[in-house]
Scaffold this motif. Sequence first.
Motif, PDB file in Angstrom:
ATOM      1  N   ARG A 155     -12.390  -5.159   3.114  1.00  0.00           N
ATOM      2  CA  ARG A 155     -11.767  -4.845   4.511  1.00  0.00           C
ATOM      3  C   ARG A 155     -10.726  -6.000   4.722  1.00  0.00           C
ATOM      4  O   ARG A 155     -11.346  -7.206   4.498  1.00  0.00           O
ATOM      5  CB  ARG A 155     -12.491  -4.836   5.501  1.00  0.00           C
ATOM      6  CG  ARG A 155     -12.198  -4.454   6.857  1.00  0.00           C
ATOM      7  CD  ARG A 155     -11.812  -3.032   7.107  1.00  0.00           C
ATOM      8  NE  ARG A 155     -11.279  -2.700   8.409  1.00  0.00           N
ATOM      9  CZ  ARG A 155     -10.079  -2.131   8.730  1.00  0.00           C
ATOM     10  NH1 ARG A 155      -9.475  -1.709   7.587  1.00  0.00           N
ATOM     11  NH2 ARG A 155      -9.717  -2.123  10.003  1.00  0.00           N
ATOM     12  N   TYR A 169     -10.806 -10.196  15.569  1.00  0.00           N
ATOM     13  CA  TYR A 169     -10.162  -8.941  15.013  1.00  0.00           C
ATOM     14  C   TYR A 169     -10.385  -9.100  13.315  1.00  0.00           C
ATOM     15  O   TYR A 169     -10.342  -8.181  12.546  1.00  0.00           O
ATOM     16  CB  TYR A 169      -8.729  -8.556  15.041  1.00  0.00           C
ATOM     17  CG  TYR A 169      -8.465  -8.143  16.431  1.00  0.00           C
ATOM     18  CD1 TYR A 169      -8.645  -6.815  16.832  1.00  0.00           C
ATOM     19  CD2 TYR A 169      -8.173  -9.070  17.538  1.00  0.00           C
ATOM     20  CE1 TYR A 169      -8.434  -6.413  17.960  1.00  0.00           C
ATOM     21  CE2 TYR A 169      -7.968  -8.369  18.918  1.00  0.00           C
ATOM     22  CZ  TYR A 169      -8.038  -7.141  19.383  1.00  0.00           C
ATOM     23  OH  TYR A 169      -7.900  -6.597  20.403  1.00  0.00           O
ATOM     24  N   CYS A 213     -13.816  -8.225   8.702  1.00  0.00           N
ATOM     25  CA  CYS A 213     -13.082  -8.289   7.652  1.00  0.00           C
ATOM     26  C   CYS A 213     -13.824  -9.166   6.299  1.00  0.00           C
ATOM     27  O   CYS A 213     -14.456  -9.934   6.760  1.00  0.00           O
ATOM     28  CB  CYS A 213     -11.299  -8.958   7.613  1.00  0.00           C
ATOM     29  SG  CYS A 213     -10.662  -7.808   8.735  1.00  0.00           S
ATOM     30  N   THR A 263       1.118 -10.156  16.413  1.00  0.00           N
ATOM     31  CA  THR A 263       0.784  -9.015  15.784  1.00  0.00           C
ATOM     32  C   THR A 263      -0.004  -9.535  14.482  1.00  0.00           C
ATOM     33  O   THR A 263       0.279 -10.552  13.943  1.00  0.00           O
ATOM     34  CB  THR A 263       1.931  -8.036  15.455  1.00  0.00           C
ATOM     35  OG1 THR A 263       2.948  -8.840  14.627  1.00  0.00           O
ATOM     36  CG2 THR A 263       2.444  -7.305  16.688  1.00  0.00           C
ATOM     37  N   LEU A 286      -2.432  -7.055  11.133  1.00  0.00           N
ATOM     38  CA  LEU A 286      -2.707  -5.956  10.334  1.00  0.00           C
ATOM     39  C   LEU A 286      -4.028  -5.864   9.790  1.00  0.00           C
ATOM     40  O   LEU A 286      -4.439  -7.068   9.408  1.00  0.00           O
ATOM     41  CB  LEU A 286      -1.751  -5.715   9.169  1.00  0.00           C
ATOM     42  CG  LEU A 286      -0.308  -5.173   9.616  1.00  0.00           C
ATOM     43  CD1 LEU A 286       0.545  -4.981   8.299  1.00  0.00           C
ATOM     44  CD2 LEU A 286      -0.155  -3.871  10.422  1.00  0.00           C
ATOM     45  N   ARG A 287      -4.790  -4.700   9.775  1.00  0.00           N
ATOM     46  CA  ARG A 287      -6.072  -4.757   9.121  1.00  0.00           C
ATOM     47  C   ARG A 287      -6.114  -3.348   8.396  1.00  0.00           C
ATOM     48  O   ARG A 287      -5.446  -2.630   8.689  1.00  0.00           O
ATOM     49  CB  ARG A 287      -7.238  -4.731   9.937  1.00  0.00           C
ATOM     50  CG  ARG A 287      -7.580  -5.872  11.028  1.00  0.00           C
ATOM     51  CD  ARG A 287      -9.041  -5.873  11.708  1.00  0.00           C
ATOM     52  NE  ARG A 287      -9.018  -4.656  12.682  1.00  0.00           N
ATOM     53  CZ  ARG A 287     -10.044  -4.530  13.575  1.00  0.00           C
ATOM     54  NH1 ARG A 287     -10.887  -5.667  13.552  1.00  0.00           N
ATOM     55  NH2 ARG A 287     -10.181  -3.589  14.227  1.00  0.00           N
ATOM     56  N   PHE A 288      -6.537  -3.548   7.234  1.00  0.00           N
ATOM     57  CA  PHE A 288      -6.755  -2.489   6.234  1.00  0.00           C
ATOM     58  C   PHE A 288      -7.760  -2.287   5.302  1.00  0.00           C
ATOM     59  O   PHE A 288      -8.511  -3.568   5.261  1.00  0.00           O
ATOM     60  CB  PHE A 288      -5.469  -2.232   5.773  1.00  0.00           C
ATOM     61  CG  PHE A 288      -4.974  -3.332   4.759  1.00  0.00           C
ATOM     62  CD1 PHE A 288      -5.238  -3.396   3.447  1.00  0.00           C
ATOM     63  CD2 PHE A 288      -4.213  -4.349   5.390  1.00  0.00           C
ATOM     64  CE1 PHE A 288      -4.615  -4.293   2.785  1.00  0.00           C
ATOM     65  CE2 PHE A 288      -3.823  -5.359   4.522  1.00  0.00           C
ATOM     66  CZ  PHE A 288      -3.928  -5.359   3.336  1.00  0.00           C
ATOM     67  N   ASP A 346      -6.981   3.067   6.099  1.00  0.00           N
ATOM     68  CA  ASP A 346      -7.451   2.528   7.369  1.00  0.00           C
ATOM     69  C   ASP A 346      -6.580   1.425   7.983  1.00  0.00           C
ATOM     70  O   ASP A 346      -7.145   0.485   8.708  1.00  0.00           O
ATOM     71  CB  ASP A 346      -8.825   2.088   7.289  1.00  0.00           C
ATOM     72  CG  ASP A 346      -9.639   3.067   6.824  1.00  0.00           C
ATOM     73  OD1 ASP A 346      -9.476   4.176   7.148  1.00  0.00           O
ATOM     74  OD2 ASP A 346     -10.702   2.783   5.717  1.00  0.00           O
ATOM     75  N   LEU A 347      -5.369   1.634   8.040  1.00  0.00           N
ATOM     76  CA  LEU A 347      -4.286   0.463   8.610  1.00  0.00           C
ATOM     77  C   LEU A 347      -4.333   0.499   9.718  1.00  0.00           C
ATOM     78  O   LEU A 347      -4.086   1.792  10.502  1.00  0.00           O
ATOM     79  CB  LEU A 347      -3.059   0.845   7.920  1.00  0.00           C
ATOM     80  CG  LEU A 347      -1.838  -0.293   8.372  1.00  0.00           C
ATOM     81  CD1 LEU A 347      -2.058  -1.418   7.692  1.00  0.00           C
ATOM     82  CD2 LEU A 347      -0.468   0.322   7.905  1.00  0.00           C
ATOM     83  N   GLU A 348      -4.511  -0.444  10.447  1.00  0.00           N
ATOM     84  CA  GLU A 348      -4.413  -0.766  11.877  1.00  0.00           C
ATOM     85  C   GLU A 348      -3.548  -1.854  12.239  1.00  0.00           C
ATOM     86  O   GLU A 348      -3.447  -3.133  11.623  1.00  0.00           O
ATOM     87  CB  GLU A 348      -5.831  -1.232  12.667  1.00  0.00           C
ATOM     88  CG  GLU A 348      -6.782  -0.302  12.292  1.00  0.00           C
ATOM     89  CD  GLU A 348      -8.429  -1.196  13.025  1.00  0.00           C
ATOM     90  OE1 GLU A 348      -8.464  -1.112  13.980  1.00  0.00           O
ATOM     91  OE2 GLU A 348      -9.163  -1.566  11.969  1.00  0.00           O
ATOM     92  N   VAL A 349      -2.902  -1.447  13.228  1.00  0.00           N
ATOM     93  CA  VAL A 349      -1.905  -2.606  13.893  1.00  0.00           C
ATOM     94  C   VAL A 349      -2.521  -3.282  15.024  1.00  0.00           C
ATOM     95  O   VAL A 349      -3.094  -2.562  15.982  1.00  0.00           O
ATOM     96  CB  VAL A 349      -0.414  -2.080  14.209  1.00  0.00           C
ATOM     97  CG1 VAL A 349       0.369  -3.116  15.127  1.00  0.00           C
ATOM     98  CG2 VAL A 349       0.216  -1.469  13.120  1.00  0.00           C
ATOM     99  N   VAL A 350      -2.717  -4.574  15.152  1.00  0.00           N
ATOM    100  CA  VAL A 350      -3.356  -5.392  16.274  1.00  0.00           C
ATOM    101  C   VAL A 350      -2.299  -5.809  16.933  1.00  0.00           C
ATOM    102  O   VAL A 350      -1.305  -6.673  16.329  1.00  0.00           O
ATOM    103  CB  VAL A 350      -4.286  -6.372  15.808  1.00  0.00           C
ATOM    104  CG1 VAL A 350      -4.700  -7.203  17.139  1.00  0.00           C
ATOM    105  CG2 VAL A 350      -5.441  -5.686  15.024  1.00  0.00           C
TER     106      VAL A 350
END
Length: 164
Positions: free
Chosen positions: A3, A21, A25, A142, A144-146, A155-159
């Motif tokens: 992650r 966030y 990870c 901003t 990103l997490r993936f 599992d791409l996420e925009v924070v």
Amino acid sequence: MTRIGLLSDTHGLLDKRVMPYLEQCDEIWHAGDIGSMEVLQTLREFKPTRAVYGNMDSGDVRYSLSEFYRFRVEEVNVLMTHIGGYPGKYNPWLIPMFQKETPDLFVCGHSHILKVQYDKTWNFLTLNPGAAGKQGWQTVQTLLRFSINKHEISDLEVVELARV
């Protein structure tokens, strides 16, 4: 599965709202304009961190990092730099690097504009997490997490954090 928390353009300010966030990870990636060794050290003490320097980084940050970073996570070949561009508008010095060894994932920062785009010409995913810091014109911070699982990026996420 690995992650990833991806950020860029902190410009010397690691907003405390970013840290929760990154807790889940396995690694943190920073695509340049870190702004200070203190920010880099905080990230490194929190999680394993991969980073490149940006055009606004000076002295000790530049000395401890490189402008380009090639690495593998599981089966994904990654190329990270700060000033990269995006599909169809890459910085010209990148083209020979792509020709020599095309990445599966290209990561950059600099623009303060979050962008996730697949490049059909080069056949790789381009990620720019935007700006996690407060310096610049953007009104939202901003990151990103993936996940990377073998050769799959998912599992791409925009924070988004409201700039306060």
